[in-house]
Design an enzyme around this catalytic site. Structure first.
Site, PDB file in Angstrom:
ATOM      1  N   LYS A 141      15.763 -62.411 -75.339  1.00  0.00           N
ATOM      2  CA  LYS A 141      14.720 -62.569 -76.356  1.00  0.00           C
ATOM      3  C   LYS A 141      14.758 -63.964 -76.965  1.00  0.00           C
ATOM      4  O   LYS A 141      13.731 -64.652 -77.047  1.00  0.00           O
ATOM      5  CB  LYS A 141      14.927 -61.512 -77.446  1.00  0.00           C
ATOM      6  N   ARG A 193      16.695 -59.121 -85.158  1.00  0.00           N
ATOM      7  CA  ARG A 193      16.575 -58.345 -83.916  1.00  0.00           C
ATOM      8  C   ARG A 193      17.736 -58.620 -82.977  1.00  0.00           C
ATOM      9  O   ARG A 193      18.230 -59.732 -82.895  1.00  0.00           O
ATOM     10  CB  ARG A 193      15.295 -58.746 -83.165  1.00  0.00           C
ATOM     11  N   GLY A 245      15.301 -50.933 -76.333  1.00  0.00           N
ATOM     12  CA  GLY A 245      15.496 -49.892 -77.349  1.00  0.00           C
ATOM     13  C   GLY A 245      16.932 -49.444 -77.545  1.00  0.00           C
ATOM     14  O   GLY A 245      17.187 -48.535 -78.320  1.00  0.00           O
ATOM     15  N   MET A 279      19.568 -51.221 -78.653  1.00  0.00           N
ATOM     16  CA  MET A 279      20.277 -51.760 -79.820  1.00  0.00           C
ATOM     17  C   MET A 279      19.321 -51.814 -81.007  1.00  0.00           C
ATOM     18  O   MET A 279      18.189 -51.378 -80.912  1.00  0.00           O
ATOM     19  CB  MET A 279      20.847 -53.118 -79.470  1.00  0.00           C
ATOM     20  N   ARG A 330       8.802 -61.166 -71.814  1.00  0.00           N
ATOM     21  CA  ARG A 330       9.913 -60.941 -70.874  1.00  0.00           C
ATOM     22  C   ARG A 330       9.310 -60.466 -69.559  1.00  0.00           C
ATOM     23  O   ARG A 330       8.156 -60.011 -69.537  1.00  0.00           O
ATOM     24  CB  ARG A 330      10.900 -59.904 -71.414  1.00  0.00           C
ATOM     25  N   HIS A 352       9.308 -45.541 -75.314  1.00  0.00           N
ATOM     26  CA  HIS A 352      10.687 -45.517 -74.837  1.00  0.00           C
ATOM     27  C   HIS A 352      10.841 -44.678 -73.569  1.00  0.00           C
ATOM     28  O   HIS A 352      11.440 -45.102 -72.577  1.00  0.00           O
ATOM     29  CB  HIS A 352      11.567 -44.956 -75.958  1.00  0.00           C
ATOM     30  N   SER A 377      33.531 -49.722 -35.235  1.00  0.00           N
ATOM     31  CA  SER A 377      32.624 -49.244 -36.272  1.00  0.00           C
ATOM     32  C   SER A 377      33.491 -48.728 -37.412  1.00  0.00           C
ATOM     33  O   SER A 377      34.275 -47.796 -37.224  1.00  0.00           O
ATOM     34  CB  SER A 377      31.753 -48.120 -35.720  1.00  0.00           C
ATOM     35  N   CYS A 402      29.601 -47.646 -40.653  1.00  0.00           N
ATOM     36  CA  CYS A 402      28.717 -46.480 -40.535  1.00  0.00           C
ATOM     37  C   CYS A 402      29.028 -45.408 -41.569  1.00  0.00           C
ATOM     38  O   CYS A 402      28.491 -44.325 -41.526  1.00  0.00           O
ATOM     39  CB  CYS A 402      28.785 -45.897 -39.127  1.00  0.00           C
ATOM     40  N   TYR A 440      26.466 -55.384 -38.052  1.00  0.00           N
ATOM     41  CA  TYR A 440      25.451 -54.420 -38.468  1.00  0.00           C
ATOM     42  C   TYR A 440      25.970 -53.479 -39.548  1.00  0.00           C
ATOM     43  O   TYR A 440      27.176 -53.368 -39.775  1.00  0.00           O
ATOM     44  CB  TYR A 440      24.962 -53.596 -37.267  1.00  0.00           C
TER      45      TYR A 440
HETATM   46  C1  PEP Z   1      33.378 -42.192 -41.870  1.00  0.00           C
HETATM   47  O1  PEP Z   1      34.482 -41.696 -41.951  1.00  0.00           O
HETATM   48  O2  PEP Z   1      33.019 -43.170 -42.547  1.00  0.00           O
HETATM   49  C2  PEP Z   1      32.376 -41.625 -40.972  1.00  0.00           C
HETATM   50  C3  PEP Z   1      31.209 -42.202 -40.808  1.00  0.00           C
HETATM   51  O3  PEP Z   1      32.690 -40.471 -40.374  1.00  0.00           O
HETATM   52  P1  PEP Z   1      32.557 -39.032 -41.065  1.00  0.00           P
HETATM   53  O4  PEP Z   1      31.902 -39.235 -42.381  1.00  0.00           O
HETATM   54  O5  PEP Z   1      31.751 -38.221 -40.141  1.00  0.00           O
HETATM   55  O6  PEP Z   1      33.977 -38.635 -41.156  1.00  0.00           O
END
Ligand code: PEP
Ligand code: MG
Length: 925
Positions: A23, A93, A102, A104, A337, A453, A803, A871, A891
């Site tokens: 502000k 303020r 809102g 504070m 803002r 709000h 992975s 993953c 990835y």
């Molecule tokens: C993991 O362990 O991150 C994974 C992807 O395998 P799961 O969750 O199937 O054990």
């Protein structure tokens, strides 16, 4: 650290945001741009942190600086705080570095006392106005500084109105307000044990201190927790000459967005109230009028406002949210803002700003807020079901929500904790309701506008909300509401129709049709009744409506394409079926990073065969069951390969402990006790024996993953065979197959060496050398146990890819059971700041992340072409994706609906690592 603790507006600029708060910095920037801003100064965030560091002691040095600044302000305005003829009145303020709407405290009209109020009355010739201002100050001061409850004041006001036969505040006379002031003063003295201070300097000092303290009030702390705002920033305090919007009908106050925050459409969008003070609009106490009407009432003011809105938008390169006040037809801007907006609007605005040449594509991608994207990917109501709305309000935050009606925040929180979805219904919400808002599926209020709000907070959280639904009579004490027949009238209805356009033609038509069908009857809703909210059109519907999945907008597709041009990380999907694979591909997946083959066995007809396989007591029985499973797996693989034609598909061989495929022992025993049928009893007894044999103390650390494949080579052999046969069949049909086989839970290189050899042997058996050359099947492993990470160099000898299974890796690195920790202690750990966040959601970069980085580096040192990715669930989390980018993984793989977010986050990671000029903040352009 800056020495100075106080800056006049003209001494600052936007770049000083950390010191002056959002502000203060914006007021400085506006002052520099020549915007009509009432003069004032800002006490820095550092002063606030000093105050806490010193054990909540207000230093004399700071007080001297504030007094000095006050003298300058008095000189500038020609008024004096406490003057009996021409008193200066100021607002005090809060203003944090990150916007905390809102959360504070603020005090207005500071400087009034029994004498100056008379001066104000004489000066303006309006006793009514002067005493109205005074009673507001006493109430705010009582609440903020002295910690008194608002009901204490509200009750007195209600009684006063009743006694004077009035329904509206504006109907009260000066004498009535005077009477109320006396009652307020008595009430403060009785409840706080000290009188309301008549010494104006004491008022100022106490007010600044109270605003400092409000940094640590409960709702501010909760808000910071949710929005991951550091506790160590503190709030700045802005002290500014008051501008009055409540001096008569040529005065007013309002909030305006430079573009529509729901749809992104260009043009002013907002609300105002004639003859009102600032807080009235945001507090939602009176339902305001749409800004377009200001053009008729005060055309010159409207034109000037429009000009400044456009200039400010130009200066900041972004849509602005501007607070203004009109005092006797003179316009003042009190705040600007970056405007909060919903996902759809955010994308439209970003794309429009790129087209208008105001910002670059990179900036547009950088501005995408990932929680908002989630909103875009939210569901709406399936219109084919013919929704019949009970009522309609302002479409304050989009998305559909289904839940049971509750009328207070505590019930919302406790029901939701019990797993009951709730819709929180209030006349209006206040920041104290934040825990209820957090717990609810959706929010519904009978009062307040798009900038109230409830609307602002819900939009920020990406939670569906409907505000200003005037057809509702909410009775919080009786835990029920009545809904007058038909659709809400007035502003709410006109605004909701106006904004319905952006939410799709079908939805707009729905609201219109229902509006025509109002019959003037009332419906009663009690606590626990089911409601569906459509936050995109403002419709409230009785019961549970079927919902539809979202559709990606043109703007989203455009921004995603820009993100794809920027990002380096590939984004894969965790998908287990051909249908998931198709969804994933349509959302931009560049491959499948994890196909959990166990999910293919959970369909009822397959589970039976799987159980036969597990319960087999002879080699032959097992081979027969596996032979039955093989074509099922092959069929799924073929479907997935087809869906992902030309893209990699990583198939993980069976991972979970076998007992997961069997019913629990108690259930088996129950079934056994309940049947007399011989064959059935034999089968159940066999399952029971098998279940007993498979019993483990710590199944997650037991015979699962590659250990299973080593102990039962026939299972992995069947799966490898299904992959090879699917590869051959698809290749025959001209599908470009990129199959990868992934071995889970490897802890020693030898495990992978052995299993790789077996898979290769299967491939040699089933595919010709030519086929293997044309469609090589890559074989790799998951890195999920710390030992695998520590010996990654050895493991990489046998792996074409790594992975990182960050779910298991987190579980095993912390030693937390992933099935128990979240329900048992993790939330408390995070609350008590023992952990910065839930490590199963946000990757622990200090610990787990170090293992990943080390393993990736050691693996690549052995095999420079080693493909690496993650993953686990972290593959769809922004901070985790940033880390994966930073350490050079190839990835991330996440569930299909998180792919758009991952694509944006991966691009944002590049932009974060390689800042463009003026990119870090919305620095004025
Ligand atoms: C993991 O362990 O991150 C994974 C992807 O395998 P799961 O969750 O199937 O054990
Ligand atoms: Mg795992």
């Amino acid at each position: 650290m800056a020495e100075r603790k106080v800056y006049f507006f003209e001494e600052g600029h936007f770049g000083m945001k950390n010191l002056l708060g959002g502000k203060g910095a914006n007021l400085a920037e506006m002052t520099a741009a020549g915007v009509p801003v009432p003069p004032g100064f800002t006490v820095t965030t550092e002063a606030c942190m000093d105050y806490f560091r010193d054990g909540e002691v207000f230093s004399e040095e700071l007080w001297a600086s504030i007094q000095e600044a006050l003298s300058r302000l008095e000189e500038k305005t020609g008024q004096r705080l406490g003057d009996r003829v021409d008193p200066l009145l100021v607002s005090v303020r809060s203003g944090a570095v990150a916007s905390m709407p809102g959360m504070m405290d603020t005090i207005l009209n500071l400087g009034l006392n029994d004498e100056t109020v008379e001066a104000l009355a004489a000066q303006t010739g309006d006793e009514r106005f002067a005493y109205d201002c005074y009673r507001r100050l006493i109430q705010m001061f009582g609440e903020v500084v002295l910690g008194l409850d608002s009901w204490r004041f509200e009750r007195l006001l209600e009684k006063l109105k009743h006694n004077h036969g009035c329904t509206e505040d504006q109907q009260l006379s000066g004498a009535a307000w005077q009477e109320l002031v006396q009652q307020y003063k008595n009430s403060v003295a009785a409840a706080a044990g000290r009188p309301f201070p008549q010494d104006v300097l004491e008022q100022l000092r106490l007010a600044v201190e109270a605003v400092f303290r409000s940094w640590n009030n409960q709702r501010a702390r909760i808000y910071r927790g949710i929005n991951r705002i550091s506790d160590l920033q503190g709030t700045a305090v802005t002290i500014q000459q008051m501008a009055f919007g409540n001096k008569g009908d040529d005065c007013g106050t309002g909030v305006v967005f430079t573009r529509n925050p729901s749809t992104g459409e260009p043009g002013l969008y907002g609300e105002f109230l004639v003859n009102a003070q600032g807080e009235d609009v945001v507090a939602g106490v009176r339902t305001p009028r749409p800004i377009a009407e200001l053009q008729n009432i005060m055309p010159e003011v409207y034109d000037e406002l429009e000009t400044w809105c456009s200039k400010l938008e130009m200066r900041y390169g972004d849509m602005q949210d501007i607070e203004f006040t009109v005092e006797h037809n003179k316009l003042f801007l009190l705040q600007t803002r970056g405007g909060k907006r919903n996902a759809q609007a955010a994308l439209r605005i970003a794309v429009d700003l790129v087209r208008e040449g105001r910002i670059s594509r990179e900036e547009a991608v950088r501005r995408v807020e990932l929680p908002h994207l989630e909103q875009l990917l939210h569901r709406g109501i399936d219109e084919s079901a013919g929704a019949q709305p009970l009522a309609s309000g302002l479409p304050a935050s989009p998305g559909a929500a289904i839940g049971m009606a509750v009328f207070d925040a505590d019930t919302a929180e406790s029901w939701s904790r019990e797993g009951r979805p709730v819709i929180l219904i209030r006349p209006e919400t206040t920041p104290d309701d934040i825990h209820g808002v957090l717990a609810a599926e959706g929010i519904l209020t009978s009062r307040g506008g798009m900038t109230s709000h409830a609307a602002v907070v819900a939009r920020g959280m990406g939670k569906p909300a409907i505000c200003g639904c005037e057809a509702l009579e909410v009775d919080v004490d009786a835990r029920c509401m009545s809904v007058r027949g038909g659709i809400g009238t007035g502003v709410a209805a006109s605004l909701s129709v106006g904004t319905g356009a952006g939410a799709g033609a079908g939805a707009g038509a729905g609201a219109g049709a229902a509006a025509a069908s109002g019959k003037g009857t009332s419906t009663f809703i009690r606590e626990g009744d089911w409601l569906t909210l459509d936050g995109s059109t403002g419709r409230v519907i009785l019961g549970q409506m079927p919902l539809r999945e979202p559709v990606a907008s043109e703007e989203l597709l455009k921004v995603l394409r820009w993100a794809d041009e920027i990002r380096r990380l590939a984004v894969y999907a965790n998908a287990d079926t051909p249908e998931d694979a198709r969804t994933a591909r349509s959302l931009g997946a560049q491959g499948i990073g994890l196909c959990r083959t166990e999910h293919m066995f959970f369909a009822p007809e397959r589970l039976v065969v799987m159980q036969q396989m597990i319960a087999a007591e002879t080699e032959l029985e097992r081979e027969n069951a596996l032979a039955e499973l093989l074509p099922m797996q092959q069929q799924d693989f073929e479907g997935i390969f087809e869906a992902m034609d030309g893209l990699p598909v990583t198939i993980r061989l069976l991972d979970p402990p076998l007992h997961e495929f069997l019913p629990g022992r108690e259930e088996l025993q129950r079934k056994l006790d309940a049947t007399t049928e011989k064959a059935e009893r034999l089968h159940l007894q066999r399952l029971l024996r098998r279940s007993e044999a498979l019993r483990e103390t710590n199944p997650m650390l037991g015979q699962r993953g590659c250990r299973l494949g080593i102990m039962h080579p026939e299972i992995y052999r069947m799966q490898a065979e299904a992959v090879c046969r699917a590869v051959a069949a698809c290749a025959e049909r001209g599908v470009d197959v990129r199959a990868e086989i992934m071995i889970p839970l490897v802890g020693a290189a030898a495990e992978l060496g052995l299993l790789r050899a077996e898979v290769e042997e299967t491939a040699r058996r089933l595919l010709s050398a030519e086929q293997r050359e044309a469609r090589p099947i890559r074989i790799g492993t998951m890195i999920e146990v710390p030992r695998a990470a520590l010996t990654a160099g050895q493991i990489a000898v046998h792996a074409d890819f790594f992975s990182f299974g960050t779910n298991d890796l987190t579980q095993m690195t912390y030693g937390y059971s992933r099935d128990d920790a979240e329900g048992k202690f993790l939330a408390r750990y995070v609350e008590r700041k023992l952990l910065p966040s839930n490590p199963f959601q946000v990757l622990d970069t200090d610990g787990v992340g170090q293992l990943i980085q080390m393993a990736a580096e050691n693996g690549r040192a052995v095999r420079p072409d080693l493909k690496t990715g993650i993953c686990g669930e972290h593959g769809g989390d922004r901070e985790s994706i940033f880390f994966c980018h930073a350490i050079g993984l190839d990835y991330v793989s996440c569930s299909p609906y998180r792919i758009p977010m991952a694509r944006i986050a991966a691009a944002q990671a590049v932009l974060e690592a390689d800042p463009l000029p003026g990119r870090k903040e919305a620095v004025p352009v």
